[in-house]
Scaffold this motif. Structure first.
Motif, short mmCIF file in Angstrom:
data_model
loop_
_atom_site.label_atom_id
_atom_site.label_comp_id
_atom_site.label_asym_id
_atom_site.label_seq_id
_atom_site.Cartn_x
_atom_site.Cartn_y
_atom_site.Cartn_z
N ALA A 37 -27.53 5.80 12.00
CA ALA A 37 -27.16 4.48 11.50
C ALA A 37 -25.93 3.96 12.22
O ALA A 37 -25.07 4.74 12.65
N GLU A 38 -25.88 2.65 12.36
CA GLU A 38 -24.72 1.98 12.94
C GLU A 38 -24.38 0.75 12.12
O GLU A 38 -25.27 0.05 11.63
N VAL A 39 -23.10 0.48 12.02
CA VAL A 39 -22.67 -0.78 11.41
C VAL A 39 -22.90 -1.90 12.41
O VAL A 39 -22.50 -1.81 13.57
N VAL A 40 -23.57 -2.96 11.96
CA VAL A 40 -23.76 -4.15 12.79
C VAL A 40 -22.60 -5.11 12.59
O VAL A 40 -22.09 -5.70 13.54
N LEU B 191 -20.45 11.99 13.37
CA LEU B 191 -19.79 10.93 12.61
C LEU B 191 -18.70 10.31 13.45
O LEU B 191 -17.84 11.01 13.99
N ALA B 192 -18.77 9.00 13.59
CA ALA B 192 -17.74 8.24 14.29
C ALA B 192 -17.49 6.99 13.46
O ALA B 192 -18.28 6.68 12.56
N PRO B 193 -16.42 6.24 13.71
CA PRO B 193 -16.21 5.03 12.90
C PRO B 193 -17.39 4.07 13.02
O PRO B 193 -17.69 3.56 14.10
N ALA C 121 -17.05 0.74 18.62
CA ALA C 121 -16.03 -0.25 18.92
C ALA C 121 -15.18 -0.53 17.69
O ALA C 121 -14.29 -1.36 17.73
N PHE C 122 -15.47 0.17 16.59
CA PHE C 122 -14.82 -0.16 15.33
C PHE C 122 -13.56 0.67 15.11
O PHE C 122 -13.51 1.86 15.43
N GLN C 123 -12.58 0.02 14.52
CA GLN C 123 -11.32 0.66 14.18
C GLN C 123 -11.34 0.96 12.68
O GLN C 123 -11.41 0.04 11.88
N PRO C 124 -11.30 2.22 12.29
CA PRO C 124 -11.35 2.51 10.85
C PRO C 124 -10.07 2.05 10.14
O PRO C 124 -8.98 2.20 10.68
N LYS C 125 -10.23 1.51 8.93
CA LYS C 125 -9.06 1.11 8.13
C LYS C 125 -8.41 2.33 7.50
O LYS C 125 -7.22 2.33 7.21
N ASN C 126 -9.22 3.35 7.27
CA ASN C 126 -8.74 4.57 6.64
C ASN C 126 -8.62 5.64 7.73
O ASN C 126 -9.64 6.11 8.26
N PRO C 127 -7.40 6.06 8.07
CA PRO C 127 -7.24 7.06 9.14
C PRO C 127 -7.95 8.38 8.80
O PRO C 127 -8.35 9.11 9.69
N ASP C 128 -8.13 8.63 7.51
CA ASP C 128 -8.85 9.83 7.08
C ASP C 128 -10.32 9.53 6.80
O ASP C 128 -10.93 10.14 5.93
N PHE D 114 -19.29 3.25 4.94
CA PHE D 114 -18.13 3.80 4.21
C PHE D 114 -17.01 4.21 5.17
O PHE D 114 -15.83 4.11 4.84
N SER D 115 -17.38 4.65 6.36
CA SER D 115 -16.38 5.11 7.33
C SER D 115 -15.46 3.99 7.79
O SER D 115 -14.39 4.25 8.36
N LEU D 116 -15.87 2.74 7.56
CA LEU D 116 -15.03 1.61 7.95
C LEU D 116 -14.33 0.94 6.76
O LEU D 116 -13.62 -0.05 6.93
N MET D 117 -14.53 1.48 5.58
CA MET D 117 -13.95 0.85 4.39
C MET D 117 -12.55 1.41 4.11
O MET D 117 -12.22 2.52 4.53
N PRO D 118 -11.73 0.64 3.37
CA PRO D 118 -10.40 1.14 3.04
C PRO D 118 -10.48 2.34 2.11
O PRO D 118 -11.48 2.57 1.44
N ARG D 119 -9.40 3.08 2.08
CA ARG D 119 -9.32 4.36 1.36
C ARG D 119 -9.76 4.24 -0.09
O ARG D 119 -10.43 5.14 -0.62
N GLU D 120 -9.41 3.15 -0.73
CA GLU D 120 -9.62 3.03 -2.18
C GLU D 120 -11.01 2.51 -2.55
O GLU D 120 -11.33 2.37 -3.72
N ALA D 121 -11.85 2.24 -1.55
CA ALA D 121 -13.15 1.63 -1.84
C ALA D 121 -14.17 2.65 -2.32
O ALA D 121 -14.18 3.79 -1.88
N ASP D 122 -15.04 2.21 -3.22
CA ASP D 122 -16.29 2.91 -3.48
C ASP D 122 -17.38 2.06 -2.83
O ASP D 122 -17.16 0.90 -2.48
N ILE D 123 -18.56 2.64 -2.63
CA ILE D 123 -19.61 1.93 -1.91
C ILE D 123 -20.89 1.89 -2.73
O ILE D 123 -21.18 2.79 -3.52
N LEU D 124 -21.65 0.82 -2.52
CA LEU D 124 -22.85 0.50 -3.28
C LEU D 124 -23.87 -0.06 -2.29
O LEU D 124 -23.52 -0.89 -1.46
N THR D 125 -25.12 0.38 -2.38
CA THR D 125 -26.15 -0.27 -1.56
C THR D 125 -26.67 -1.49 -2.30
O THR D 125 -27.02 -1.39 -3.48
N VAL D 126 -26.70 -2.63 -1.62
CA VAL D 126 -27.18 -3.87 -2.23
C VAL D 126 -28.70 -3.98 -2.06
O VAL D 126 -29.42 -4.23 -3.03
N GLU D 127 -29.17 -3.80 -0.84
CA GLU D 127 -30.61 -3.89 -0.57
C GLU D 127 -30.87 -3.29 0.80
O GLU D 127 -29.97 -3.21 1.63
#
Lengths: 149, 149, 149, 149
Positions: free
Chosen positions: C106-109, C35-37, C3-10, C75-88
């Protein structure tokens, strides 16, 4: 949702009695609205007495609802003579606990002789909408009256 | 225990006020007994209203104390303009919450601009002895006014 | 599931490149199969080099697969310029990691500007059956270039 | 650190043998540097094969070290005939896993007949300094060969 076969044919009576025996549930106004083998739904009204600094329900109170939902779901699959104990849980807080009524839904992911694993979700009913506000994963333990225990 | 330098010189007033603004803490009878930058100790009396089926304090209520200890500890290191939010926590229940008085001690493990990580321990005072009954690890988030966010 | 709309078309190219840039994934033989958004599926073959004392895949390796599935989904839902980090993350181990092939879904909640929350499940394919062996809940963080941060 | 009395007088041999029986530990280059009843210290060299996209060690690999430290610490207090199983763990990632050498320290918080609870910390040695990079809390289970099991 209920692929599970209860070991205790009176699971409904047993789980309801265990729930009713918890003064904390009465104090928080939490009640069971749905119960099936390995699955339960609880509700809780808003109560200003249990809010934090922004007027939202305190995370510990939301956790009490989630934990109890997991407990009842797990207990519904345990044998008649078992008592139940929560081993650990993790609560993730996705959104503020704002609303007039809160719903806690738990399901058993995997039941076991000793350990049962559950997942639960908390929802807030606010301004005509229901939104997911928190999730829990929990480990619960059956305490069995054993000669060797 | 307090190697941390508070960003807000009035951290004590700010943390105490944030704690006092939570009706849930009053309802549960929880109070601050010690506060240093990044570390706090809370106490809670036994209350039959918050027990589960065996007469022990409900795990959600113990969690409320642990979570609040983490919140105050984290908040004490945040800048003056920050509000605080709990992201997630895990509670491990080591022993029944049986006793006349409960103590919640939290420490910041790592403070950060956005996220602060805390650990907390809950103790029960029972029959003249103090025993560890639960632990928490928690992630908390600083909410900063949006100019800088 | 999406149901998610990616911010980054790529998003597909970006997530695939981030995955490919991790030597650990190649070493473990993990690859993306879907892989899907906000949703991803990874697979990993059995490898004796990563087993524990009973011949099952080590819990840390199963966790590496689950964590990476969460990472790619978030990451698939983050903007183009983002890097990603696992917090916990929390991993619950439901059954031995025994089998010829392992699947991580995995799914984004809940996606967010700063934090994204994911859930993942690991399955083992063993003797013609696929069974749930582990679950994860994870918090991930978008690292954005500091002009806007 | 070692207030615990081992049930197995040969705990050191048993724990070392259990560790050595895990191919994953050899593959990751992890070894035991210190072992006492209920406490252990492991080390792991940097290995480019196990890095993620920024050149840091993958969170799953750090988790493998933390989990194994918890496993050895818990196992050192179990009776001779026990096998050990990880039930669940939560890993919190405080800082990037950057450095030439990584240290994993675990301690038993509470041993039990069935469940043992541990805490562990991961440190990175980088540019002459040692920094805390991750923490774990874990639940482990003793599998006993029982007539009634």
């Amino acid at each position: 949702m209920s692929a599970f076969q209860p070991k205790n044919p009176d699971y409904r009576t047993a789980a309801t009695a265990m729930f009713a025996a918890q003064p904390a549930m009465g104090t928080l106004g939490i009640s069971i609205v749905d119960l099936a083998p390995g699955a339960v739904e609880l509700v809780m009204p808003h109560s200003a007495a249990f809010t934090q600094q922004n007027g939202f329900i305190h995370a510990g109170i939301i956790t009490a609802g989630l934990d109890n939902a997991c407990g009842v779901a797990a207990f519904s699959l345990m044998p008649r003579e078992a008592d139940i104990l929560t081993v650990e849980f993790k609560t993730t807080l996705l959104a503020p606990a704002r609303g007039g009524r809160f719903v806690f839904k738990a399901e058993v992911v995997k039941p076991g002789r000793t350990l049962t694993f559950c997942e639960a979700r908390a929802f807030a009913e606010h301004e005509g909408k229901t939104g997911l506000i928190a999730t829990m994963t929990a480990t619960l333990m059956a305490m069995l009256p054993r000669n060797a225990a």
